[in-house]
Design an enzyme around this catalytic site. Structure first.
Site, mmCIF file in Angstrom:
data_model
loop_
_atom_site.group_PDB
_atom_site.id
_atom_site.type_symbol
_atom_site.label_atom_id
_atom_site.label_comp_id
_atom_site.label_asym_id
_atom_site.label_seq_id
_atom_site.Cartn_x
_atom_site.Cartn_y
_atom_site.Cartn_z
ATOM 1 N N TYR A 11 2.146 -7.783 -13.316
ATOM 2 C CA TYR A 11 3.608 -7.968 -13.418
ATOM 3 C C TYR A 11 3.972 -9.375 -13.909
ATOM 4 O O TYR A 11 4.574 -9.540 -14.975
ATOM 5 C CB TYR A 11 4.205 -7.672 -12.049
ATOM 6 C CG TYR A 11 5.696 -7.850 -11.917
ATOM 7 C CD1 TYR A 11 6.575 -7.368 -12.877
ATOM 8 C CD2 TYR A 11 6.219 -8.481 -10.790
ATOM 9 C CE1 TYR A 11 7.951 -7.510 -12.720
ATOM 10 C CE2 TYR A 11 7.586 -8.623 -10.620
ATOM 11 C CZ TYR A 11 8.452 -8.143 -11.596
ATOM 12 O OH TYR A 11 9.802 -8.295 -11.432
ATOM 13 N N ASN A 101 -11.410 -10.055 -2.011
ATOM 14 C CA ASN A 101 -10.930 -10.121 -3.394
ATOM 15 C C ASN A 101 -10.236 -11.455 -3.724
ATOM 16 O O ASN A 101 -10.608 -12.138 -4.683
ATOM 17 C CB ASN A 101 -9.963 -8.967 -3.663
ATOM 18 C CG ASN A 101 -9.553 -8.892 -5.123
ATOM 19 O OD1 ASN A 101 -10.382 -8.635 -5.998
ATOM 20 N ND2 ASN A 101 -8.291 -9.148 -5.398
ATOM 21 N N SER A 126 2.613 -18.431 -3.036
ATOM 22 C CA SER A 126 3.716 -17.591 -2.589
ATOM 23 C C SER A 126 4.481 -18.285 -1.479
ATOM 24 O O SER A 126 3.908 -19.045 -0.690
ATOM 25 C CB SER A 126 3.107 -16.285 -2.075
ATOM 26 O OG SER A 126 3.953 -15.664 -1.155
ATOM 27 N N TYR A 151 -2.511 -11.302 3.578
ATOM 28 C CA TYR A 151 -2.150 -11.649 2.191
ATOM 29 C C TYR A 151 -1.666 -13.089 2.128
ATOM 30 O O TYR A 151 -2.135 -13.898 1.312
ATOM 31 C CB TYR A 151 -1.052 -10.708 1.665
ATOM 32 C CG TYR A 151 -0.281 -11.302 0.511
ATOM 33 C CD1 TYR A 151 -0.848 -11.367 -0.764
ATOM 34 C CD2 TYR A 151 0.993 -11.861 0.693
ATOM 35 C CE1 TYR A 151 -0.157 -11.963 -1.820
ATOM 36 C CE2 TYR A 151 1.683 -12.448 -0.353
ATOM 37 C CZ TYR A 151 1.098 -12.500 -1.602
ATOM 38 O OH TYR A 151 1.776 -13.099 -2.634
ATOM 39 N N LYS A 155 -3.202 -16.929 0.478
ATOM 40 C CA LYS A 155 -2.509 -17.909 -0.375
ATOM 41 C C LYS A 155 -2.572 -19.301 0.262
ATOM 42 O O LYS A 155 -2.759 -20.301 -0.446
ATOM 43 C CB LYS A 155 -1.063 -17.484 -0.621
ATOM 44 C CG LYS A 155 -0.932 -16.196 -1.432
ATOM 45 C CD LYS A 155 -1.524 -16.337 -2.835
ATOM 46 C CE LYS A 155 -1.434 -15.082 -3.652
ATOM 47 N NZ LYS A 155 -2.079 -15.182 -4.976
ATOM 48 N N ASP A 300 8.237 -8.837 8.848
ATOM 49 C CA ASP A 300 9.325 -9.404 8.039
ATOM 50 C C ASP A 300 9.888 -10.651 8.704
ATOM 51 O O ASP A 300 10.012 -10.698 9.925
ATOM 52 C CB ASP A 300 10.474 -8.389 7.882
ATOM 53 C CG ASP A 300 10.487 -7.739 6.525
ATOM 54 O OD1 ASP A 300 9.863 -8.290 5.603
ATOM 55 O OD2 ASP A 300 11.118 -6.673 6.385
HETATM 56 C C1 UD1 Z 1 6.673 -10.576 0.483
HETATM 57 C C2 UD1 Z 1 6.328 -12.028 0.503
HETATM 58 C C3 UD1 Z 1 6.192 -12.572 -0.896
HETATM 59 C C4 UD1 Z 1 5.176 -11.767 -1.652
HETATM 60 C C5 UD1 Z 1 5.617 -10.332 -1.682
HETATM 61 C C6 UD1 Z 1 4.526 -9.543 -2.356
HETATM 62 C C7 UD1 Z 1 7.280 -13.069 2.453
HETATM 63 C C8 UD1 Z 1 8.410 -13.892 2.991
HETATM 64 N N1 UD1 Z 1 7.360 -12.787 1.161
HETATM 65 O O1 UD1 Z 1 7.993 -10.474 0.035
HETATM 66 O O2 UD1 Z 1 5.759 -13.907 -0.849
HETATM 67 O O3 UD1 Z 1 5.022 -12.258 -2.945
HETATM 68 O O4 UD1 Z 1 5.810 -9.854 -0.363
HETATM 69 O O5 UD1 Z 1 4.710 -8.189 -2.227
HETATM 70 O O6 UD1 Z 1 6.372 -12.690 3.144
HETATM 71 N N2 UD1 Z 1 13.244 -4.123 2.160
HETATM 72 C C9 UD1 Z 1 13.974 -3.050 2.626
HETATM 73 N N3 UD1 Z 1 13.584 -1.794 2.278
HETATM 74 C C10 UD1 Z 1 12.507 -1.544 1.466
HETATM 75 C C11 UD1 Z 1 11.755 -2.658 0.969
HETATM 76 C C12 UD1 Z 1 12.162 -3.929 1.365
HETATM 77 O O7 UD1 Z 1 14.965 -3.216 3.361
HETATM 78 O O8 UD1 Z 1 12.197 -0.389 1.192
HETATM 79 C C13 UD1 Z 1 13.670 -5.482 2.521
HETATM 80 C C14 UD1 Z 1 12.632 -6.242 3.318
HETATM 81 O O9 UD1 Z 1 12.794 -6.045 4.689
HETATM 82 C C15 UD1 Z 1 12.951 -7.665 2.904
HETATM 83 C C16 UD1 Z 1 13.486 -7.545 1.485
HETATM 84 O O10 UD1 Z 1 13.857 -6.191 1.333
HETATM 85 O O11 UD1 Z 1 13.968 -8.175 3.701
HETATM 86 C C17 UD1 Z 1 12.467 -7.908 0.439
HETATM 87 O O12 UD1 Z 1 11.265 -7.221 0.697
HETATM 88 P P1 UD1 Z 1 10.068 -7.178 -0.328
HETATM 89 O O13 UD1 Z 1 10.578 -6.911 -1.682
HETATM 90 O O14 UD1 Z 1 9.026 -6.268 0.233
HETATM 91 O O15 UD1 Z 1 9.554 -8.672 -0.368
HETATM 92 P P2 UD1 Z 1 9.092 -9.670 0.814
HETATM 93 O O16 UD1 Z 1 8.524 -8.924 1.940
HETATM 94 O O17 UD1 Z 1 10.209 -10.605 1.046
#
Ligand code: UD1
Length: 342
Positions: A11, A101, A126, A151, A155, A300
């Site tokens: 990506y 990995n 990250s 993960y 990092k 989270d």
């Molecule tokens: C996490 C890591 C980030 C990493 C990424 C890789 C942290 C703070 N961040 O991002 O560094 O590069 O993963 O995958 O750990 N959400 C929903 N519903 C969904 C999916 C997500 O509500 O179906 C919410 C999550 O609770 C979160 C936000 O959307 O609050 C973003 O989530 P996501 O896109 O998965 O990223 P992070 O977990 O923030």
């Protein structure tokens, strides 16, 4: 000038290659093993830039195979190391797969950097290295807490590995870039994130729900201490992130770096809630999203966003794309995938 990109079919890697090909005369060589991407990415890069690049299907945990790429391409001046596993949830389930990995790949890349005398390295880090933080926004000096996932720990370890390595290889230099939440797709809608399995991240979840590939989006919790109860993140357009790598390599190549390993946050500095992200998507796409409020997701954190002053002052990096741009480009890409039956 030759630049080697690992994870170039992925990506952020693919968007970075596009930025390099469109803005410099550097020659790009890519290594990927397509564990979460596809060789077709190089076709999309060609469609957008009109340029082809040299690429290898190599697993970076195989040192001999990795070394052969450097032997066949002497004189590489810069390395950008993206290749890694990145699904937070999966890393909790399969920690050793992540340590194996992500750590071994980086170890081999550093061995090659020394052996083949590659002066400059950019390492993909990250914001998850910060763990749960008390003070926002986070600066590069914010103390790192215990991470929430293997993960994120790979990092944290990766940054320490780069630091220790650069300290004893004084002629080499590195930057670790701490990405916040990279989202969106190329402005043309012709390249974006290609999840090989069910998406983990919010924006692909939103677009796949809107197009009907997934039935429903679950918002993970609305009882956090934030303005609307949902988690806050710093979403940043993938092409802005990509551009920071071009600026970072130029900065290293021009020998400007004061410290031999520097660490820089890449975020917009704006904290956005999950509901605000959904609203932005609905506005730009004109689609009504089928979502419900669910339980909190394990691991989270409530809120994180960047102080990006260092990226601005050191790299001259100004993130240009708005939240609307991020959502619109992600939506264009999702429709492109649908059109091509992906
Ligand atoms: C996490 C890591 C980030 C990493 C990424 C890789 C942290 C703070 N961040 O991002 O560094 O590069 O993963 O995958 O750990 N959400 C929903 N519903 C969904 C999916 C997500 O509500 O179906 C919410 C999550 O609770 C979160 C936000 O959307 O609050 C973003 O989530 P996501 O896109 O998965 O990223 P992070 O977990 O923030």
């Amino acid at each position: 000038m030759k630049i080697l990109v690992t994870g170039g079919a992925g990506y952020i890697g693919s968007h970075t290659i596009i930025e390099i090909l469109q803005n410099t005369d550097w020659e790009v060589i890519s290594i990927d093993n397509y564990s979460n991407s596809s060789e077709n990415t190089y076709e999309r890069i060609k469609e957008i830039t009109g340029k082809s690049i040299k690429y290898y299907n190599v697993n970076l945990t195989d040192l001999a195979a990795t070394e052969r790429v450097f032997e066949e391409n002497p004189g590489i001046k810069g390395l950008i190391h993206f290749a890694a596993f990145k699904a937070v949830g999966e890393s909790v389930e399969k920690p050793l797969m992540y340590y194996d990995n992500n750590i071994n790949s980086l170890n081999n890349i550093l061995k090659c950097q020394a052996k083949f005398d590659v002066p400059n390295l950019i390492f993909s880090s990250s914001c998850s290295v910060y763990g749960n933080v008390e003070e926002l926004p986070v600066t590069e000096n914010t103390k790192l807490s215990k991470t929430e996932s293997p993960y994120a720990y790979t990092k944290q370890i990766g940054e320490v590995m780069v630091d220790d390595f650069i300290r004893v290889n004084k002629e080499l230099k590195a930057i670790s870039l701490r990405y916040f939440n990279p989202v969106g797709a190329h402005v043309t809608g012709l390249n974006g994130e290609l999840s090989m399995s069910k998406p983990n991240n919010l924006v692909p979840f939103i677009t796949q729900t809107a197009i009907g590939r997934l039935n429903e989006l679950t918002v993970y919790g609305n009882n956090y201490e934030t303005r609307d109860g949902t988690c806050i993140r710093d979403y940043v357009h993938v092409s802005d992130i990509a551009n920071a790598h071009v600026l970072g390599l130029k900065y290293l190549l021009e020998n400007k770096i004061e410290k031999s390993h520097d660490i820089i946050n890449l975020g917009t500095g704006n904290g956005i809630t999950v509901l605000e992200a959904i609203n932005a998507f609905e506005k730009v796409s004109g689609e009504k999203l089928n979502y419900k409020i669910g339980d909190r997701r394990e691991g989270d954190i409530a809120s994180i966003y960047a102080n990006n002053e260092k990226a601005k002052s050191v790299l001259n990096w100004i993130p240009e794309k708005s939240l609307d741009d991020m959502m619109l480009s992600a939506w264009k890409w999702e429709k492109q995938l649908e059109k091509n039956n992906f």
